[in-house]
Design a protein around this motif. Structure first.
Motif, PDB file in Angstrom:
ATOM      1  N   SER A  96       0.820  -1.210   0.000  1.00  0.00           N
ATOM      2  CA  SER A  96       0.000   0.000   0.000  1.00  0.00           C
ATOM      3  C   SER A  96       0.855   1.261   0.000  1.00  0.00           C
ATOM      4  CB  SER A  96      -0.935  -0.007   1.216  1.00  0.00           C
ATOM      5  OG  SER A  96      -1.825  -1.106   1.156  1.00  0.00           O
ATOM      6  N   ARG A  97       1.877   1.283   0.825  1.00  0.00           N
ATOM      7  CA  ARG A  97       2.740   2.466   0.885  1.00  0.00           C
ATOM      8  C   ARG A  97       3.578   2.596  -0.395  1.00  0.00           C
ATOM      9  NH1 ARG A  97       1.704   4.628   5.530  1.00  0.00           N
ATOM     10  NH2 ARG A  97       1.187   3.332   7.343  1.00  0.00           N
ATOM     11  N   THR A  98       3.914   1.478  -0.996  1.00  0.00           N
ATOM     12  CA  THR A  98       4.615   1.518  -2.276  1.00  0.00           C
ATOM     13  C   THR A  98       3.736   2.137  -3.347  1.00  0.00           C
ATOM     14  OG1 THR A  98       5.953  -0.427  -1.736  1.00  0.00           O
ATOM     15  CG2 THR A  98       5.713   0.124  -4.068  1.00  0.00           C
ATOM     16  N   LEU A  99       2.455   1.788  -3.365  1.00  0.00           N
ATOM     17  CA  LEU A  99       1.521   2.361  -4.339  1.00  0.00           C
ATOM     18  C   LEU A  99       1.428   3.872  -4.182  1.00  0.00           C
ATOM     19  CD1 LEU A  99      -0.675   2.148  -6.524  1.00  0.00           C
ATOM     20  CD2 LEU A  99      -2.324   1.678  -4.684  1.00  0.00           C
ATOM     21  N   VAL A 100       1.282   4.335  -2.944  1.00  0.00           N
ATOM     22  CA  VAL A 100       1.203   5.781  -2.704  1.00  0.00           C
ATOM     23  C   VAL A 100       2.469   6.469  -3.201  1.00  0.00           C
ATOM     24  CG1 VAL A 100       1.050   7.577  -0.948  1.00  0.00           C
ATOM     25  CG2 VAL A 100      -0.399   5.539  -0.773  1.00  0.00           C
ATOM     26  N   SER A 101       3.601   5.864  -2.923  1.00  0.00           N
ATOM     27  CA  SER A 101       4.874   6.437  -3.354  1.00  0.00           C
ATOM     28  C   SER A 101       4.955   6.522  -4.875  1.00  0.00           C
ATOM     29  CB  SER A 101       6.027   5.596  -2.806  1.00  0.00           C
ATOM     30  OG  SER A 101       7.268   6.098  -3.245  1.00  0.00           O
ATOM     31  N   GLU A 102       4.495   5.470  -5.547  1.00  0.00           N
ATOM     32  CA  GLU A 102       4.540   5.447  -7.007  1.00  0.00           C
ATOM     33  C   GLU A 102       3.634   6.502  -7.635  1.00  0.00           C
ATOM     34  OE1 GLU A 102       3.490   1.437  -7.808  1.00  0.00           O
ATOM     35  OE2 GLU A 102       5.552   0.668  -7.598  1.00  0.00           O
ATOM     36  N   LEU A 103       2.538   6.828  -6.967  1.00  0.00           N
ATOM     37  CA  LEU A 103       1.585   7.804  -7.504  1.00  0.00           C
ATOM     38  C   LEU A 103       1.950   9.244  -7.140  1.00  0.00           C
ATOM     39  CD1 LEU A 103      -1.797   5.936  -6.856  1.00  0.00           C
ATOM     40  CD2 LEU A 103      -0.635   6.256  -9.047  1.00  0.00           C
ATOM     41  N   ASP A 104       2.840   9.397  -6.194  1.00  0.00           N
ATOM     42  CA  ASP A 104       3.229  10.734  -5.741  1.00  0.00           C
ATOM     43  C   ASP A 104       3.806  11.541  -6.911  1.00  0.00           C
ATOM     44  OD1 ASP A 104       3.734  12.907  -4.153  1.00  0.00           O
ATOM     45  OD2 ASP A 104       5.381  12.000  -3.037  1.00  0.00           O
ATOM     46  N   GLY A 105       3.232  12.717  -7.136  1.00  0.00           N
ATOM     47  CA  GLY A 105       3.687  13.583  -8.209  1.00  0.00           C
ATOM     48  C   GLY A 105       3.050  13.316  -9.552  1.00  0.00           C
ATOM     49  N   THR A 106       2.228  12.261  -9.648  1.00  0.00           N
ATOM     50  CA  THR A 106       1.603  11.917 -10.929  1.00  0.00           C
ATOM     51  C   THR A 106       0.118  12.238 -10.979  1.00  0.00           C
ATOM     52  OG1 THR A 106       0.964   9.637 -10.348  1.00  0.00           O
ATOM     53  CG2 THR A 106       3.232  10.004 -11.113  1.00  0.00           C
ATOM     54  N   VAL A 107      -0.490  12.520  -9.814  1.00  0.00           N
ATOM     55  CA  VAL A 107      -1.921  12.787  -9.754  1.00  0.00           C
ATOM     56  C   VAL A 107      -2.167  14.051  -8.941  1.00  0.00           C
ATOM     57  CG1 VAL A 107      -2.625  10.376 -10.029  1.00  0.00           C
ATOM     58  CG2 VAL A 107      -2.185  11.275  -7.741  1.00  0.00           C
ATOM     59  N   GLU A 108      -3.320  14.663  -9.164  1.00  0.00           N
ATOM     60  CA  GLU A 108      -3.639  15.914  -8.462  1.00  0.00           C
ATOM     61  C   GLU A 108      -3.828  15.687  -6.967  1.00  0.00           C
ATOM     62  OE1 GLU A 108      -6.951  19.549  -8.619  1.00  0.00           O
ATOM     63  OE2 GLU A 108      -7.030  17.892 -10.074  1.00  0.00           O
ATOM     64  N   HIS A 109      -4.533  14.602  -6.625  1.00  0.00           N
ATOM     65  CA  HIS A 109      -4.801  14.299  -5.215  1.00  0.00           C
ATOM     66  C   HIS A 109      -4.147  12.961  -4.879  1.00  0.00           C
ATOM     67  CE1 HIS A 109      -7.738  17.531  -5.323  1.00  0.00           C
ATOM     68  NE2 HIS A 109      -8.331  16.940  -6.349  1.00  0.00           N
ATOM     69  N   LEU A 110      -3.123  12.985  -4.049  1.00  0.00           N
ATOM     70  CA  LEU A 110      -2.442  11.756  -3.681  1.00  0.00           C
ATOM     71  C   LEU A 110      -3.364  10.892  -2.829  1.00  0.00           C
ATOM     72  CD1 LEU A 110       0.324  10.331  -3.918  1.00  0.00           C
ATOM     73  CD2 LEU A 110       0.900  11.326  -1.687  1.00  0.00           C
ATOM     74  N   PRO A 111      -3.568   9.622  -3.178  1.00  0.00           N
ATOM     75  CA  PRO A 111      -4.453   8.755  -2.391  1.00  0.00           C
ATOM     76  C   PRO A 111      -4.020   8.631  -0.939  1.00  0.00           C
ATOM     77  CG  PRO A 111      -4.000   7.757  -4.512  1.00  0.00           C
ATOM     78  CD  PRO A 111      -3.081   8.943  -4.392  1.00  0.00           C
ATOM     79  N   LEU A 112      -5.008   8.486  -0.081  1.00  0.00           N
ATOM     80  CA  LEU A 112      -4.803   8.314   1.348  1.00  0.00           C
ATOM     81  C   LEU A 112      -4.899   6.837   1.694  1.00  0.00           C
ATOM     82  CD1 LEU A 112      -4.662   9.334   4.335  1.00  0.00           C
ATOM     83  CD2 LEU A 112      -7.175   9.540   4.228  1.00  0.00           C
ATOM     84  N   TYR A 113      -3.843   6.288   2.261  1.00  0.00           N
ATOM     85  CA  TYR A 113      -3.863   4.899   2.701  1.00  0.00           C
ATOM     86  C   TYR A 113      -4.222   4.839   4.175  1.00  0.00           C
ATOM     87  CZ  TYR A 113      -2.041   0.475   4.524  1.00  0.00           C
ATOM     88  OH  TYR A 113      -1.906  -0.728   5.180  1.00  0.00           O
ATOM     89  N   ILE A 114      -5.238   4.032   4.504  1.00  0.00           N
ATOM     90  CA  ILE A 114      -5.632   3.804   5.886  1.00  0.00           C
ATOM     91  C   ILE A 114      -5.516   2.305   6.165  1.00  0.00           C
ATOM     92  CG2 ILE A 114      -7.439   4.049   7.623  1.00  0.00           C
ATOM     93  CD1 ILE A 114      -8.679   6.245   5.896  1.00  0.00           C
TER      94      ILE A 114
END
Length: 253
Positions: free
Chosen positions: A47-65
């Motif tokens: 999950s944290r890897t996914l957030v890291s991969e999306l960082d800087g590529t989308v307007e709203h970075l997903p929130l992992y809970i």
């Protein structure tokens, strides 16, 4: 191409089991559409890897809970937390599941209960928890992930098949209950989707070839193939569609 759904931009979306496989593709797809996404998963590394991969590529970075969906109190708290963080909830995708194989003769009552807890129970309680937030926002869409597995007489996963069949009944009932509130409820039934987990545990080259041979479309299905149908059912493009099931299996015969 998944199509463009501008009405999803800025909307609150929750995806269960969003850390890997189909769920990760859905998180990325909604985020690419401009939605504000929160996803619930027990697998922290993925999950944290996914957030890291999306960082800087989308307007709203997903929130992992981090959430164990077997714990209903934790599930309810996670949904309320997401609703506050996202400014409301427009879409819930009940995706999380485990298609573990299990032998008929070896299943004990606790095994059966665990299977239904992992594959069916949280669908209901997630829908129950998001409903007040959707009512407050004037409506919404719930997409429940089932599977074609229960249609194929697969003898190696009776508990999973029962749960996935149950999701269809749950979808129909929730659609009837929540329709007057402007909340639509539909189900997607994926076919043989080649996620990393499937390839690691269950599917070899012979199985892939046999599956493709049974499909009208002669190619493997991947997690990204589920994004377009899900965004469609979440968006206003399907505003009059509820209580339906959409099979996405490449036309398996």
């Amino acid at each position: 191409m998944t199509g463009r759904y501008p009405d999803l931009a800025g909307q609150g979306v929750i995806v269960t089991g969003g850390g890997s496989g189909i769920g990760a593709a859905l998180v990325a797809g909604f985020a690419a559409a401009g939605a504000c996404v929160a996803f619930l998963d027990i697998a922290e590394v993925e999950s944290r890897t996914l957030v890291s991969e999306l960082d800087g590529t989308v307007e709203h970075l997903p929130l992992y809970i981090r959430t164990d969906l077997r714990d209903i109190a934790a599930l309810r708290m996670a949904i309320d937390t997401a609703a506050v963080a996202l400014g409301g909830i427009r879409v819930l995708v009940n995706n999380a599941a485990r298609d573990d194989r299990h032998d008929l003769d070896a299943v004990e009552p606790d095994d059966w209960d665990e299977n239904q807890t992992v594959n069916l129970r949280h669908h209901f309680f997630a829908a129950q928890a998001v409903a007040p937030h959707m009512r407050k926002g004037g409506g919404g869409a719930i997409i429940n992930y089932s599977s074609i597995a229960f249609l194929l007489n697969m003898g190696e996963l009776p508990g999973y098949a029962a749960a996935k069949a149950g999701i269809i009944g749950l979808t129909k009932s929730l659609a009837g209950r929540l329709g007057p509130d402007g909340i639509r409820v539909n189900a997607i039934l994926p076919g043989m989707v080649l996620t990393e987990r499937q390839k690691r545990l269950w599917i070899d080259d012979a199985t892939i070839a046999g599956g493709i041979d049974r499909q009208c479309l002669k190619r493997s299905l991947v997690a990204e193939d589920m994004v377009g149908p899900t965004l469609f059912l979440a968006s206003d493009a399907s505003a009059a569609i509820t209580a339906q099931t959409l099979i996405v299996d490449g036309g398996m015969l």
